[in-house]
Design an enzyme around this catalytic site. Structure first.
Site, PDB file in Angstrom:
ATOM      1  CG  ASP A 128      -2.906  -6.080   8.861  1.00 56.43           C
ATOM      2  OD1 ASP A 128      -3.746  -5.703   7.963  1.00 56.43           O
ATOM      3  OD2 ASP A 128      -1.784  -6.258   8.553  1.00 56.43           O
ATOM      4  CG  ASN A 163       2.727   1.164   3.259  1.00 52.58           C
ATOM      5  OD1 ASN A 163       2.550  -0.064   2.780  1.00 52.58           O
ATOM      6  ND2 ASN A 163       3.962   1.577   3.275  1.00 52.58           N
ATOM      7  CB  CYS A 203      -0.911   0.052   1.389  1.00 47.84           C
ATOM      8  SG  CYS A 203      -1.972  -1.285   1.196  1.00 47.84           S
TER       9      CYS A 203
END
Lengths: 596, 397
Positions: free
Chosen positions: A101, A76, A2
């Protein structure tokens, strides 16, 4: 995984198109999905590009908003202990909507506020906006595996995984910081927290930052510190190391999509592949780079390991530096680094990305286990016999260690004098009194020479150069690289061991060698360590460097033409390489394509 | 295990053609260059109801363009709307019809993609492009100035309007020598000393001399190549101003009459779309070749919408490049890397600096850097067999 970005604008409302534009400069980091969030008062915007691994459903799309709408996260990375944290939060009554998560961060922040990062195990950079308290909270992992930049003006604060997102904001001021250009040539990177630009910074590893979104008041704090000691028992060290590494690898292999491995044919990557085999991970897809016409090319060793483990090995042979590739790379390395292995790392990421979304890689092993030549006492250079004897009797001073370290790191030394020669009169501000002053921050009084150098390696060479290299090269291909050797509990354990319990001057990385013995051919652990760089001749092509003579650094009055002419005449390829990287970076980020 | 859909993506070339016979013929000429060099699919997007002649190709995507647009607008509508017209999940290279594939590695262009989209740079900068994108008065005014000055120039230098190739080459060579001397102060000084100390015949080089009494530059065989002109007098007669230090004539706007550059495009973008252009002379992108994929949707949708907005605005010319600039700056992509010239070498017939190397293996617009293009973009004079660059490109077939 990400790319994250966002900004606070006190002067005017956050504009959704501008935010989307900012976000999409990071598309390479997350091509799978994208989202934006703008606060009700339109002061704060968060953006996210997603590369998905866990919970591939839409439930994982970010920015993710908590059920009560108070917290919004753009994240990220990977949190390897998220299941344990989730269980703890569930026990406290938190209800989860997804299997991600990311959601753990949302509830975790509600429960633990700024204590959250120290409970996390993994690689991460994230932003959480608390809409009730009007606070933006940023945090970065312990070693700096994932990047996080921020910048501010009097009315604006912006953050992002890469600088290009910040500079996509049309109102964001962009002014080169001359001193950083000098430090870049000296170190091959710009030391944290600075970047090449005024008022734009890297959040240091193991730090969090809180920004009050109505005043832009900033608070920054370190949340973790690597402790150097010799308190750990040595008798079980080998077994504990093996257990911790295996556990770390298991956690790093957790994913809803297959994960491969970079395999250089060296000890560290080979150890990971051996452990993958032992964990019965399937399929085993390994990726390696070779250099054609070079006897020392490592791809042959990678093949030995892959054959032994019955794995699929995907290899690419490189044959020259491509100017075009370096220019492209400098787009991704908008915070530039001049490590020579950016080229092979970019290439191996390219082949891996055709097959998998993530790989495990051996970064961090040399730093933790003492695998670099400059960590060995015998590698020290002393100016006289007196100094050698003095150091044997009294130990090495930090000044001596720093001097040695500067030489080891230099690859074409740009010290104060050399920088003075390189820059024009107008650019002498780029020459700082000590371009290596940042090393002083990492002095560990009372530690052994080995530990002191390892500590420097972890906080500078690895964090600034190695991890940056890997993140940008892999993300350029939308590939995630996971680094199991950088499990912080493993590193903490190693830094708590007496030197001789894991380090032997004559046996390369003894503990890793033990893992390999019997599983791969002996030549893998008995041969000399080799960097992931390719032959020097790759970097000695003076024809390539001739472009500097007609380049922007000279045209813009930054570097003296006579200086470049001298370097070319002397075939000083390492200094030329650094200038070449800077030239390509300058072309994109300072000239903005003007020279085309 | 999740589905990793990284290998099913196809690489596809896309052309757009709509309406005029000239464009369809250009496409028919260009297509075989590509077919010879690629195994990748080549798709043509068109509106067959508008075409003056059928498009002859196996893979045509026929799209009905709203009737309110003329053919020129329709082709731009199709081009900027490709993200909505083509199947998702592929990587595309869009190509203008006047682009020829002349290298051996054409398909490597697909590896050049950098999300969210990737174009090549144009051959001029934004200020120079400006009067061709918006309907300011800069271009007609300067064109009128130039016509006036050229007529006067022709009176003083009857050879200035020559179309004779040999003479043109000689004149260009002489101009290049002048430019080289001007670029070096020492050369200017030594040439001036030689000029003032020479007799009636001043030997500039072995190939050229100046006849001081006849005021003419001649080739070594005595053939007149270029007459000396009195620019001050020409400017005065034309009602313009001569700037001696630059040896240039400026119009009433204070700008050189030979350069049409202006800031009006940047102003129009700001006024119409409220998008500030930070660098008024930004190196803008050329729309002739670009790589796009699903990740380009936001970019292309904005480009498409802004372009449609200018179709009916009399301040704007019907082009997509001005709105391309607006889109880039709105989305903060002004530093996004452009494709190397290899992938869109713009061969502009009007460019004086465009020439081939001696071995005719490479081309340049800047003598420092010779390019071996994969794709050459023929600007004007497509098919002109009197043009060495065209013949060179054609022979690559």
């Amino acid at each position: 995984m990400c790319g994250i970005a966002g900004y606070i604008d006190l002067a005017k409302n956050v504009d959704s198109t501008t935010l989307i534009g900012m976000r999409d400069t990071l598309t390479h980091r997350g091509p799978d999905a994208a989202g934006v969030y703008i606060s009700d008062d339109r002061n704060v915007g968060l953006a996210h590009r997603r590369l998905s691994f866990i919970d591939l459903s839409d439930a994982g799309i970010q920015p993710m908003v908590s059920a009560n709408g108070r917290y919004i996260v753009s994240f990220n990375g990977e949190i390897y202990n998220f299941k344990q944290l989730r269980e703890a939060l569930e026990r406290d009554g938190y209800v989860f909507q997804s299997q991600t998560d990311t959601e753990v961060l949302l509830h975790g922040y509600d429960a633990w506020k700024e204590q959250l990062p120290k409970y996390l195990k993994g690689m991460f950079a994230f932003a959480i906006y608390d809409d009730s308290e009007k606070i933006l909270f940023l945090a970065r992992d312990r070693f700096g595996i994932k990047p996080l930049f921020y910048g501010h003006s009097s009315t604006c604060f912006a953050f992002a995984s890469e600088l290009k997102a910040i500079f996509s904001l049309p109102f964001f001021p962009k002014k080169i910081k001359k001193e950083s250009v000098g430090k870049f040539l000296a170190n091959r990177y710009v030391p944290t927290p600075n970047t090449m630009w005024e008022n734009v910074y890297k959040l240091p590893p193991a730090h969090w930052m809180k920004i009050k979104t109505d005043t832009l008041q900033i608070e920054e704090k370190r949340y973790w510190q690597l402790v150097v000691s010799a308190k750990n028992e040595r008798k079980d060290a080998a077994e504990i190391i093996s257990q911790k590494l295996t556990k770390s690898l298991e956690e790093h292999l957790l994913s809803d999509v297959p994960i491969g491995a970079f395999l250089s044919g060296g000890m560290d990557s080979s150890a990971l592949t051996v452990l993958m085999k032992q964990l019965a991970y399937e399929p085993l897809d390994f990726f390696s780079i070779g250099f054609s016409g070079w006897n020392e090319s490592e791809h042959e060793y990678a093949k030995l390991v892959a054959d032994k483990l019955h794995a699929n090995l995907h290899t690419l042979l490189l044959d020259k530096i491509s100017i075009e590739t370096v220019e492209t790379l400098m787009y991704y390395y908008d915070d530039p680094i001049a490590d020579i292995s950016i080229l092979p790392t970019y290439a191996v990421s390219g082949i891996a990305s055709k097959k998998v979304k993530a790989v495990v890689s051996g970064e961090g092993a040399d730093e933790s286990f003492g695998g670099y030549w400059w960590q060995k006492p015998a590698s020290f250079y002393f100016s006289s016999a007196f100094h050698r004897i003095k150091s044997r009797v009294f130990g090495k001073s930090f000044a001596e260690i720093k001097k040695h370290y500067i030489q080891a790191m230099s690859m074409g030394l740009f010290d104060k004098e050399e920088l003075g020669r390189a820059f024009t009169a107008d650019w002498q501000d780029a020459v700082s009194d000590d371009p290596f002053a940042h090393f002083d921050r990492f002095e560990q009084k009372g530690s052994s020479t080995l530990k002191q150098i390892q500590f420097l390696d972890i906080h500078t060479f690895m964090s600034e150069l190695i991890l940056t290299k890997v993140d940008r090269a892999s993300m350029a291909h939308s590939l995630e690289v996971r680094v199991p050797f950088l499990d912080h509990e493993l590193v903490e354990f190693l830094f708590g061991l007496p030197d001789d319990s894991y380090f032997d001057e004559h046996i390369q990385k003894r503990e890793i060698r033990k893992l390999l013995q019997g599983h791969v051919p002996a030549i893998i652990y008995e041969r000399k360590k080799q960097g992931f760089v390719g032959p020097d001749k790759f970097y000695m092509d003076m024809e390539v460097y001739n472009m500097l003579l007609v380049g922007n650094l000279i045209k813009d009055g930054v570097i003296r033409k006579e200086y470049v002419v001298d370097l070319l005449a002397e075939k000083d390829h390492w200094r030329l390489w650094k200038l070449f990287v800077l030239e390509n970076w300058w072309k994109i980020w300072v000239k903005g394509g003007e020279s085309k | 295990m999740g589905n990793l859909n990284r290998t099913s993506m196809q690489n596809i070339y896309v052309f757009v053609v709509c309406g005029g016979l000239e464009h369809i013929n250009t496409l028919h000429y260009s297509l075989p260059f590509f077919k010879k060099r690629t195994q990748n699919p080549i798709w043509v997007v068109s509106d067959s109801t508008r075409n003056e002649s059928p498009v002859v190709h196996s893979d045509i995507i026929d799209v009905k363009v709203p009737a309110e647009y003329d053919n020129h607008q329709a082709s731009i509508w199709l081009k900027t709307n490709l993200h909505n017209l083509l199947p998702k999940g592929n990587r595309y290279v869009y190509l203008d019809t006047d682009i020829l594939a002349i290298g051996s590695q054409s398909d490597a262009i697909f590896e050049q993609y950098i999300p969210p989209i990737r174009f090549a740079a144009d051959h001029c900068k934004m200020k120079q492009f400006s009067p061709y994108a918006v309907n300011c008065m800069c271009l007609p005014t300067h064109t009128a100035y130039r016509e006036r000055v050229n007529a006067l120039l022709e009176q003083q230098d009857p050879l200035s309007g020559t179309e004779e190739i040999f003479l043109l080459e000689k004149r260009n060579e002489l101009q290049r020598i002048f430019a080289t001397i001007k670029s070096n102060k020492l050369m200017v000084l030594s040439t001036a000393i030689r000029f003032f100390t020479s007799g009636n015949r001043f030997m500039l080089t072995k190939e050229f001399y100046f006849d001081k009494s006849a005021k003419v530059w001649c080739g070594s065989d005595g053939t007149p190549v270029m007459y000396q002109v009195d620019m001050r007098k020409i400017a005065k007669v034309a009602g313009l101003k001569y700037i001696p230090i630059k040896n240039d004539i400026v119009g009433k706007d204070g700008k050189s009459i030979w350069v049409d550059s202006c800031n009006h495009l940047a102003q129009c973008i700001e006024n119409k779309f409220q998008i500030p252009i930070g660098n008024k002379n930004w190196q803008h992108w050329n729309g002739g070749v670009f790589l796009f994929s699903d990740e380009s949707h936001v970019f292309m949708q904005m480009w498409h919408e802004l372009t449609i907005e200018i179709f009916k605005d009399p301040e704007w010319k019907t082009r997509d490049q001005g709105t391309l600039i607006a889109t880039v700056w709105k989305l903060g992509l002004q530093n996004h890397p452009v494709l190397d010239e290899t992938w869109n070498f713009i061969a502009d017939y009007g460019s004086k600096n465009l020439f081939l190397n001696e071995a005719k293996t490479a081309i340049t617009r800047d003598a420092n850097l010779f390019i071996h293009p994969e794709f050459i973009h023929i600007y004007h004079h497509f098919g002109d067999e009197k043009w060495d660059v065209w013949n060179w490109a054609k022979n690559k077939m």
